[in-house]
Design a protein around this motif. Sequence first.
Motif, PDB file in Angstrom:
ATOM      1  N   TYR A 106       0.801  -1.217   0.000  1.00 18.98           N
ATOM      2  CA  TYR A 106       0.000   0.000   0.000  1.00 18.98           C
ATOM      3  C   TYR A 106       0.835   1.269   0.000  1.00 18.98           C
ATOM      4  O   TYR A 106       0.296   2.371   0.102  1.00 18.98           O
ATOM      5  N   ASP A 110      -2.885   5.245   3.962  1.00 17.76           N
ATOM      6  CA  ASP A 110      -3.656   4.682   5.070  1.00 17.76           C
ATOM      7  C   ASP A 110      -5.136   4.555   4.748  1.00 17.76           C
ATOM      8  O   ASP A 110      -5.952   4.321   5.622  1.00 17.76           O
ATOM      9  N   HIS A 134      -1.010  -5.363   5.385  1.00 15.78           N
ATOM     10  CA  HIS A 134      -2.381  -5.837   5.151  1.00 15.78           C
ATOM     11  C   HIS A 134      -2.903  -6.631   6.346  1.00 15.78           C
ATOM     12  O   HIS A 134      -2.227  -7.495   6.864  1.00 15.78           O
ATOM     13  N   SER A 136      -6.779  -6.937   6.652  1.00 13.65           N
ATOM     14  CA  SER A 136      -8.234  -7.100   6.490  1.00 13.65           C
ATOM     15  C   SER A 136      -8.521  -8.337   5.647  1.00 13.65           C
ATOM     16  O   SER A 136      -7.984  -8.484   4.545  1.00 13.65           O
ATOM     17  N   LYS A 165     -10.864  -7.755  -3.400  1.00 16.09           N
ATOM     18  CA  LYS A 165      -9.995  -6.683  -3.885  1.00 16.09           C
ATOM     19  C   LYS A 165     -10.155  -6.518  -5.403  1.00 16.09           C
ATOM     20  O   LYS A 165     -10.315  -5.400  -5.904  1.00 16.09           O
TER      21      LYS A 165
ATOM     22  N   ARG B 190      -8.624   1.277   7.523  1.00 18.79           N
ATOM     23  CA  ARG B 190      -7.723   0.179   7.167  1.00 18.79           C
ATOM     24  C   ARG B 190      -8.402  -0.773   6.193  1.00 18.79           C
ATOM     25  O   ARG B 190      -7.800  -1.247   5.223  1.00 18.79           O
ATOM     26  N   MET B 191      -9.675  -1.057   6.461  1.00 22.00           N
ATOM     27  CA  MET B 191     -10.424  -1.958   5.588  1.00 22.00           C
ATOM     28  C   MET B 191     -10.523  -1.392   4.177  1.00 22.00           C
ATOM     29  O   MET B 191     -10.355  -2.118   3.190  1.00 22.00           O
ATOM     30  N   VAL B 192     -10.783  -0.098   4.092  1.00 22.65           N
ATOM     31  CA  VAL B 192     -10.905   0.537   2.771  1.00 22.65           C
ATOM     32  C   VAL B 192      -9.584   0.415   2.012  1.00 22.65           C
ATOM     33  O   VAL B 192      -9.566   0.109   0.819  1.00 22.65           O
ATOM     34  N   ASP B 194      -7.138  -1.912   2.600  1.00 22.62           N
ATOM     35  CA  ASP B 194      -6.759  -3.309   2.364  1.00 22.62           C
ATOM     36  C   ASP B 194      -7.649  -3.993   1.328  1.00 22.62           C
ATOM     37  O   ASP B 194      -7.212  -4.924   0.648  1.00 22.62           O
TER      38      ASP B 194
END
Lengths: 311, 311
Positions: A106, A110, A134, A136, A165, B190-192, B194
């Motif tokens: 990433y 954030d 990662h 999630s 994803k 974080r979810m967004v 990941d």
Amino acid sequence: MAQKEPIIIRDKTQMRNWSRTMRSQSKLIALVPTMGYLHQGHLSLITQAHKHANLIVVSIYVNPGQFSPNEDLSTYPSDFQGDLKKLINVPGGVDVVFNPKNLYDYGGSDGDGDDGGEKGDGVVSCVEKSGFGHESWVRVERLEKGLCGMSRPIFFRGVATIVTKLFNIVEPDFAVFGKKDYQQWRVIQRMVRDLDFSIKVIGCEITRENDGLAMSSRNVHLSLEEREKALSISKSLTTAKSAAEDGQVDCEKLRNLVIQCITEAGGRIDYAEIVDQQSLEKVKFIKGPVVFCIAAFFGKVRLIDNMEINL
Amino acid sequence: MAQKEPIIIRDKTQMRNWSRTMRSQSKLIALVPTMGYLHQGHLSLITQAHKHANLIVVSIYVNPGQFSPNEDLSTYPSDFQGDLKKLINVPGGVDVVFNPKNLYDYGGSDGDGDDGGEKGDGVVSCVEKSGFGHESWVRVERLEKGLCGMSRPIFFRGVATIVTKLFNIVEPDFAVFGKKDYQQWRVIQRMVRDLDFSIKVIGCEITRENDGLAMSSRNVHLSLEEREKALSISKSLTTAKSAAEDGQVDCEKLRNLVIQCITEAGGRIDYAEIVDQQSLEKVKFIKGPVVFCIAAFFGKVRLIDNMEINL
């Protein structure tokens, strides 16, 4: 028919922008997720995709998130140039090959769209206790547990997550999966329902070699002798299916038949289960639609196969 | 300014269709997810949303998936008509109120768009062993564990999952969360990141009553006496923040100060932790941006509050 050169996209923002542009032109997009090293089974998914969508995106990405440390990530076969040639020649062609480098890196973002000063380290692990990598994961808590989930406990967590994803990056209208990975297909169907993805999941029949072996990228690792022995999987499944259709609905007897045949051929059974087609729960006597699922090792190669029995 | 009556949408397909129509007209949509019983804090989220988007969707849905059986789902306050009045009067107004009945009832659909003959029973549980009810959950495995996750182990699983569902139904460009639920905000961010949602997460500052009490739908359950005692939370947080800014960076001492103040006022501490603003990991000495997070019971009411300390 003229050959079509697919666009190769490696960046996820570029991928999403392409999809959004096409959707703004009312095009329907189908995603065919693959880990590459394409064979006729994959190409049959593309043929199915053409029946539903105007545009086809094939993703080629070996997903580290679904391999345990002791599994064959490092030896998973790849041949990107060979894959491209096959995709150029598939009837109807393919519009985009999405081939990202690392979907778990990433690079300091954030998630709020600003750079938050974090370092995404790309670590993909279920045991990482700290850090900004990662973390999630999507879990389909019942369907992920049986069959392949017994010996590969993080496998479907990894599959559901990478597919989520890809869905969020490609934003397709359709997603096409092969029924060779039967449990994967059901996991994705359930996930799409439960998480309200606006995507229609298409399941495609297994593509087999002329002698019955289910096509798989891993078949390349079989020696000629192992390949011959591995035919015991499809042969015994066919025999069991016929027996069931002829009235043998006792699953214990059908399982023994298959286990004996594969074991005698030199295979090592991981599992051989007759399960409900929807819930994937074990069945004792066949009373409705079931699927006979097998995983077996020949040498070091783990093969899976299955056959639906619709009584 | 003329009042605007929001459209009330209860069906998820209708919700998505509205969003897609608006996006095809190049409108930017912000989602403000709420559980209703709106107060000034919620309305401040809408004001923030107007700074980013053309259109505002407020969801009102008390999510059963984030409550444990022993928690206050059944007594969670609601006042839909009162909420509507507030939304009509908020500056700039709201375009849609999304108020679904049950987002875990799939009514026999198996997720492939066809009716698969299954019965979604709407059961939402982490221990359900079989059946066709909801079973897909998003977990943010590190951030979900500490703070509220200690006493509410399935809470963030439920939050991340319902937010994923709302994201997939509403398909917003922005999503607005209050920093009163600091851990929730970080979990969603974080979810967004990941899961590659194409959504910008906006975090809004805490709205407080004139006397400092952080606004919360649960405040309605406080007796006048409890409410007075509960001021010890914001007061002690303010004192701790000043002490830190004056050089007291030993977290043990700052925690003791706050714990003593709340306990003496008659509160029962669930947790009082000083953590890194990004990782939410405990900090011993303040060296960078931290947040002091509190959960405490006054009577039967569990309140949370926090204060960022940016040294």
